[in-house]
Design a protein around this motif. Structure first.
Motif, PDB file in Angstrom:
ATOM      1  N   GLN A 192      20.713 -30.605 -62.124  1.00 31.30           N
ATOM      2  CA  GLN A 192      21.352 -29.520 -62.857  1.00 31.30           C
ATOM      3  C   GLN A 192      22.874 -29.612 -62.717  1.00 31.30           C
ATOM      4  OE1 GLN A 192      19.420 -25.612 -62.435  1.00 31.30           O
ATOM      5  NE2 GLN A 192      17.835 -26.589 -61.203  1.00 31.30           N
ATOM      6  N   GLY A 193      23.377 -30.821 -62.693  1.00 35.87           N
ATOM      7  CA  GLY A 193      24.792 -31.044 -62.435  1.00 35.87           C
ATOM      8  C   GLY A 193      25.717 -30.397 -63.445  1.00 35.87           C
ATOM      9  N   VAL A 194      26.813 -29.840 -62.961  1.00 34.69           N
ATOM     10  CA  VAL A 194      27.769 -29.193 -63.860  1.00 34.69           C
ATOM     11  C   VAL A 194      28.583 -30.227 -64.638  1.00 34.69           C
ATOM     12  CG1 VAL A 194      27.956 -27.137 -62.420  1.00 34.69           C
ATOM     13  CG2 VAL A 194      29.550 -29.012 -62.055  1.00 34.69           C
ATOM     14  N   VAL A 195      28.641 -31.463 -64.142  1.00 30.94           N
ATOM     15  CA  VAL A 195      29.321 -32.538 -64.869  1.00 30.94           C
ATOM     16  C   VAL A 195      28.336 -33.250 -65.783  1.00 30.94           C
ATOM     17  CG1 VAL A 195      30.595 -34.710 -64.658  1.00 30.94           C
ATOM     18  CG2 VAL A 195      30.999 -32.866 -63.020  1.00 30.94           C
ATOM     19  N   ALA A 196      27.213 -33.656 -65.230  1.00 28.54           N
ATOM     20  CA  ALA A 196      26.177 -34.367 -65.987  1.00 28.54           C
ATOM     21  C   ALA A 196      24.992 -34.622 -65.073  1.00 28.54           C
ATOM     22  CB  ALA A 196      26.717 -35.695 -66.525  1.00 28.54           C
ATOM     23  N   THR A 197      23.945 -35.187 -65.631  1.00 28.14           N
ATOM     24  CA  THR A 197      22.809 -35.649 -64.844  1.00 28.14           C
ATOM     25  C   THR A 197      22.923 -37.164 -64.679  1.00 28.14           C
ATOM     26  OG1 THR A 197      21.399 -36.079 -66.762  1.00 28.14           O
ATOM     27  CG2 THR A 197      21.354 -33.831 -65.833  1.00 28.14           C
ATOM     28  N   PRO A 198      22.270 -37.725 -63.668  1.00 28.81           N
ATOM     29  CA  PRO A 198      22.277 -39.194 -63.543  1.00 28.81           C
ATOM     30  C   PRO A 198      21.710 -39.873 -64.784  1.00 28.81           C
ATOM     31  CG  PRO A 198      21.517 -38.190 -61.501  1.00 28.81           C
ATOM     32  CD  PRO A 198      21.601 -37.089 -62.508  1.00 28.81           C
ATOM     33  N   GLU A 199      20.765 -39.209 -65.434  1.00 28.24           N
ATOM     34  CA  GLU A 199      20.149 -39.787 -66.629  1.00 28.24           C
ATOM     35  C   GLU A 199      21.152 -39.923 -67.771  1.00 28.24           C
ATOM     36  OE1 GLU A 199      17.253 -38.604 -63.839  1.00 28.24           O
ATOM     37  OE2 GLU A 199      18.801 -37.344 -64.778  1.00 28.24           O
ATOM     38  N   GLN A 200      22.060 -38.944 -67.884  1.00 31.03           N
ATOM     39  CA  GLN A 200      23.075 -39.035 -68.937  1.00 31.03           C
ATOM     40  C   GLN A 200      23.984 -40.240 -68.734  1.00 31.03           C
ATOM     41  OE1 GLN A 200      24.041 -34.653 -68.440  1.00 31.03           O
ATOM     42  NE2 GLN A 200      24.619 -34.915 -70.585  1.00 31.03           N
ATOM     43  N   PHE A 201      24.364 -40.478 -67.485  1.00 31.29           N
ATOM     44  CA  PHE A 201      25.161 -41.676 -67.210  1.00 31.29           C
ATOM     45  C   PHE A 201      24.310 -42.930 -67.378  1.00 31.29           C
ATOM     46  CE2 PHE A 201      27.890 -38.653 -64.773  1.00 31.29           C
ATOM     47  CZ  PHE A 201      29.090 -38.946 -65.406  1.00 31.29           C
ATOM     48  N   GLY A 202      23.030 -42.834 -66.977  1.00 32.98           N
ATOM     49  CA  GLY A 202      22.138 -43.977 -67.099  1.00 32.98           C
ATOM     50  C   GLY A 202      21.964 -44.442 -68.525  1.00 32.98           C
ATOM     51  N   GLU A 203      21.989 -43.515 -69.470  1.00 33.75           N
ATOM     52  CA  GLU A 203      21.876 -43.883 -70.885  1.00 33.75           C
ATOM     53  C   GLU A 203      23.032 -44.772 -71.333  1.00 33.75           C
ATOM     54  OE1 GLU A 203      21.621 -40.192 -72.906  1.00 33.75           O
ATOM     55  OE2 GLU A 203      19.549 -39.789 -72.281  1.00 33.75           O
ATOM     56  N   LEU A 204      24.147 -44.698 -70.607  1.00 29.17           N
ATOM     57  CA  LEU A 204      25.317 -45.518 -70.916  1.00 29.17           C
ATOM     58  C   LEU A 204      25.396 -46.740 -69.999  1.00 29.17           C
ATOM     59  CD1 LEU A 204      27.934 -42.635 -71.337  1.00 29.17           C
ATOM     60  CD2 LEU A 204      26.652 -43.823 -73.128  1.00 29.17           C
ATOM     61  N   GLY A 205      24.351 -46.946 -69.189  1.00 31.99           N
ATOM     62  CA  GLY A 205      24.322 -48.095 -68.293  1.00 31.99           C
ATOM     63  C   GLY A 205      25.181 -47.931 -67.059  1.00 31.99           C
ATOM     64  N   ILE A 206      25.473 -46.681 -66.693  1.00 35.57           N
ATOM     65  CA  ILE A 206      26.327 -46.409 -65.538  1.00 35.57           C
ATOM     66  C   ILE A 206      25.472 -45.865 -64.401  1.00 35.57           C
ATOM     67  CG2 ILE A 206      28.338 -45.156 -64.674  1.00 35.57           C
ATOM     68  CD1 ILE A 206      29.185 -44.787 -67.633  1.00 35.57           C
ATOM     69  N   PRO A 207      25.303 -46.592 -63.297  1.00 37.65           N
ATOM     70  CA  PRO A 207      24.525 -46.069 -62.162  1.00 37.65           C
ATOM     71  C   PRO A 207      25.298 -44.969 -61.439  1.00 37.65           C
ATOM     72  CG  PRO A 207      25.480 -48.187 -61.593  1.00 37.65           C
ATOM     73  CD  PRO A 207      25.804 -47.962 -63.047  1.00 37.65           C
ATOM     74  N   VAL A 208      24.560 -44.058 -60.825  1.00 36.44           N
ATOM     75  CA  VAL A 208      25.144 -42.955 -60.057  1.00 36.44           C
ATOM     76  C   VAL A 208      24.678 -43.066 -58.614  1.00 36.44           C
ATOM     77  CG1 VAL A 208      25.222 -40.457 -59.710  1.00 36.44           C
ATOM     78  CG2 VAL A 208      25.304 -41.399 -62.029  1.00 36.44           C
ATOM     79  N   TYR A 209      25.630 -43.173 -57.687  1.00 36.45           N
ATOM     80  CA  TYR A 209      25.315 -43.159 -56.259  1.00 36.45           C
ATOM     81  C   TYR A 209      25.642 -41.784 -55.706  1.00 36.45           C
ATOM     82  CZ  TYR A 209      25.133 -44.035 -51.296  1.00 36.45           C
ATOM     83  OH  TYR A 209      24.798 -43.948 -49.961  1.00 36.45           O
ATOM     84  N   THR A 210      24.653 -41.147 -55.039  1.00 42.19           N
ATOM     85  CA  THR A 210      24.805 -39.812 -54.476  1.00 42.19           C
ATOM     86  C   THR A 210      24.850 -39.884 -52.958  1.00 42.19           C
ATOM     87  OG1 THR A 210      23.539 -38.893 -56.330  1.00 42.19           O
ATOM     88  CG2 THR A 210      23.815 -37.477 -54.387  1.00 42.19           C
ATOM     89  N   SER A 211      25.758 -39.135 -52.346  1.00 40.51           N
ATOM     90  CA  SER A 211      25.847 -39.107 -50.884  1.00 40.51           C
ATOM     91  C   SER A 211      24.498 -38.706 -50.298  1.00 40.51           C
ATOM     92  CB  SER A 211      26.906 -38.103 -50.439  1.00 40.51           C
ATOM     93  OG  SER A 211      28.179 -38.464 -50.908  1.00 40.51           O
ATOM     94  N   PRO A 212      23.911 -39.515 -49.403  1.00 40.71           N
ATOM     95  CA  PRO A 212      22.630 -39.158 -48.790  1.00 40.71           C
ATOM     96  C   PRO A 212      22.658 -37.804 -48.095  1.00 40.71           C
ATOM     97  CG  PRO A 212      23.139 -41.457 -48.367  1.00 40.71           C
ATOM     98  CD  PRO A 212      24.365 -40.862 -48.997  1.00 40.71           C
ATOM     99  N   ALA A 213      23.810 -37.405 -47.575  1.00 38.10           N
ATOM    100  CA  ALA A 213      23.917 -36.112 -46.884  1.00 38.10           C
ATOM    101  C   ALA A 213      23.638 -34.937 -47.804  1.00 38.10           C
ATOM    102  CB  ALA A 213      25.305 -35.959 -46.265  1.00 38.10           C
ATOM    103  N   ASP A 214      23.695 -35.174 -49.114  1.00 46.39           N
ATOM    104  CA  ASP A 214      23.446 -34.067 -50.043  1.00 46.39           C
ATOM    105  C   ASP A 214      22.074 -34.131 -50.696  1.00 46.39           C
ATOM    106  OD1 ASP A 214      24.798 -31.667 -51.107  1.00 46.39           O
ATOM    107  OD2 ASP A 214      24.353 -32.602 -53.054  1.00 46.39           O
ATOM    108  N   CYS A 215      21.282 -35.152 -50.387  1.00 42.33           N
ATOM    109  CA  CYS A 215      19.950 -35.194 -51.001  1.00 42.33           C
ATOM    110  C   CYS A 215      18.839 -35.399 -49.977  1.00 42.33           C
ATOM    111  CB  CYS A 215      19.880 -36.274 -52.082  1.00 42.33           C
ATOM    112  SG  CYS A 215      19.999 -37.961 -51.472  1.00 42.33           S
ATOM    113  N   LYS A 216      19.132 -36.037 -48.854  1.00 43.38           N
ATOM    114  CA  LYS A 216      18.103 -36.226 -47.834  1.00 43.38           C
ATOM    115  C   LYS A 216      17.984 -34.971 -46.980  1.00 43.38           C
ATOM    116  CE  LYS A 216      17.553 -41.148 -47.100  1.00 43.38           C
ATOM    117  NZ  LYS A 216      17.432 -42.202 -46.066  1.00 43.38           N
ATOM    118  N   GLY A 217      16.770 -34.452 -46.866  1.00 42.85           N
ATOM    119  CA  GLY A 217      16.581 -33.229 -46.096  1.00 42.85           C
ATOM    120  C   GLY A 217      17.233 -32.036 -46.756  1.00 42.85           C
ATOM    121  N   LYS A 218      17.325 -32.060 -48.081  1.00 43.73           N
ATOM    122  CA  LYS A 218      17.962 -30.972 -48.811  1.00 43.73           C
ATOM    123  C   LYS A 218      17.306 -30.826 -50.172  1.00 43.73           C
ATOM    124  CE  LYS A 218      22.512 -29.104 -49.936  1.00 43.73           C
ATOM    125  NZ  LYS A 218      23.867 -29.447 -50.381  1.00 43.73           N
TER     126      LYS A 218
END
Length: 339
Positions: free
Chosen positions: A122-148
């Motif tokens: 629900q990103g306020v900038v975009a979703t990873p999928e939106q960038f993925g459609e343009l061939g741009i990978p998104v790396y997310t800090s593990p501290a914000d997704c692991k155990g959260k």
């Protein structure tokens, strides 16, 4: 406060040998890497990165990759000392939320994000999928997704306690992606050594020493946001053997000053930042409140001057959390609480 140092500037080999870190093998491309439930693929090291989030951007700088950063956004305060010139050469897309269009306009072959509320389901900038459609990978800090759990949007809810291992994983992941494994190994080894040294500094900490971390307050007379057990302050306190008087498993619950006063923390740690989302983001406002509030001003920690100022970024799961460990250890030693 201890400032970060780029390992290469200290002699990379010397850092690795002194800490016992192993030399890293060169990255073999194509590289596939698991990140926050997605598989990222890189045919080669990225050449143009947009980094959304100050901590992740500073990690890239510490790895010697500032020339690979085409744009950045979401900043809370000044860049790490020593990196002012590097940061000045990087385009600031926004101090807070960049637009999707402004990120794409920089033609990145990688987007890094510190928080999923910026780029996520629900990103306020975009979703990873939106960038993925343009061939741009998104790396997310593990501290914000692991155990959260960020499915509800906003700051999300921690389901497991934060540890610095998540930040170290981010350093190692980015080092692999950019084929700077030796720099990553040296940086992690240096940070771990600093943790160990800070803990040793207060090995004789007085029994019963306790603390409360105050991040901010929405209004001066509203219950403050204080640190629970699960975030970066919880990790800092656990490492140093200090009891957190806030028993909540939430990352930043709101707790009344009467409750804090009854818990009688030995030390109050107050966050300082350049951000001005709330009035109490200003450290001067915090200190004035503690001095004049009828309840807070009577707390022994306030009357005896045991109020510690700490960079708010160290209170979040970032590369600067180690700085926070050192700041609190130094303050406890200075207050005569460690033998």
């Amino acid at each position: 406060m201890t400032s970060f140092r780029r390992p290469a500037a200290l002699s990379l080999l010397a850092v690795i040998l002194s800490t016992g870190a192993a030399l890293a093998a060169p990255t073999q491309y194509p590289l596939e890497l698991e990140n926050c439930g997605r598989t990222l693929r890189f045919e080669k090291a990225p050449s143009r990165t947009v980094s959304i989030g100050q901590s992740t951007t500073e990690i890239l700088y510490l790895l010697g990759l500032s020339e690979k950063v085409a744009g950045t956004a979401l900043w809370v305060g000044p860049v790490l000392p020593g990196y002012e010139a590097a940061n000045a050469g990087v385009k600031r897309l926004a101090d807070n939320d960049p637009s999707f269009e402004s990120v794409v306009a920089e033609r990145p072959d990688l987007v890094t994000t510190q928080f999923e509320w910026q780029v996520g389901p629900q990103g306020v900038v975009a979703t990873p999928e939106q960038f993925g459609e343009l061939g741009i990978p998104v790396y997310t800090s593990p501290a914000d997704c692991k155990g959260k759990d960020n499915s509800g949007g906003g700051d999300g809810t921690r389901t497991a306690r934060f540890t610095m291992d998540l930040v170290y994983q981010e350093v190692e992941d980015l080092a692999r992606i950019f084929d700077v494994g030796d720099e990553g190994a040296a940086l992690v080894a240096d940070l771990k050594a600093r943790e160990t040294a800070a803990k040793a500094k207060i090995a004789g900490l007085k029994e019963g020493t306790s603390a409360v971390f105050w991040f901010s307050s929405a209004e001066g007379d509203i219950d403050p946001y204080v640190a629970g057990q699960s975030g970066a302050p919880g990790y800092i306190l656990s490492l140093l053997g200090v009891r957190n008087v806030i028993d909540s498993q939430e990352e930043w619950p709101t707790v009344g000053w009467e409750t804090v006063a009854r818990a009688n923390p030995t030390v109050i740690v107050a966050g300082k930042m350049d951000r001005r989302r709330f009035p109490a983001d200003d450290i001067a406002v915090k200190l004035e409140f503690l001095r004049t509030d009828p309840v807070a001003s009577l707390m022994p920690a306030v009357k005896d001057g045991r109020v510690v100022e700490m960079d708010a970024q160290a209170m979040n799961p970032t590369i600067r959390t180690v700085d926070g460990i050192e700041v609190l250890a130094d303050a406890l030693a200075k207050a005569g609480l460690a033998q």
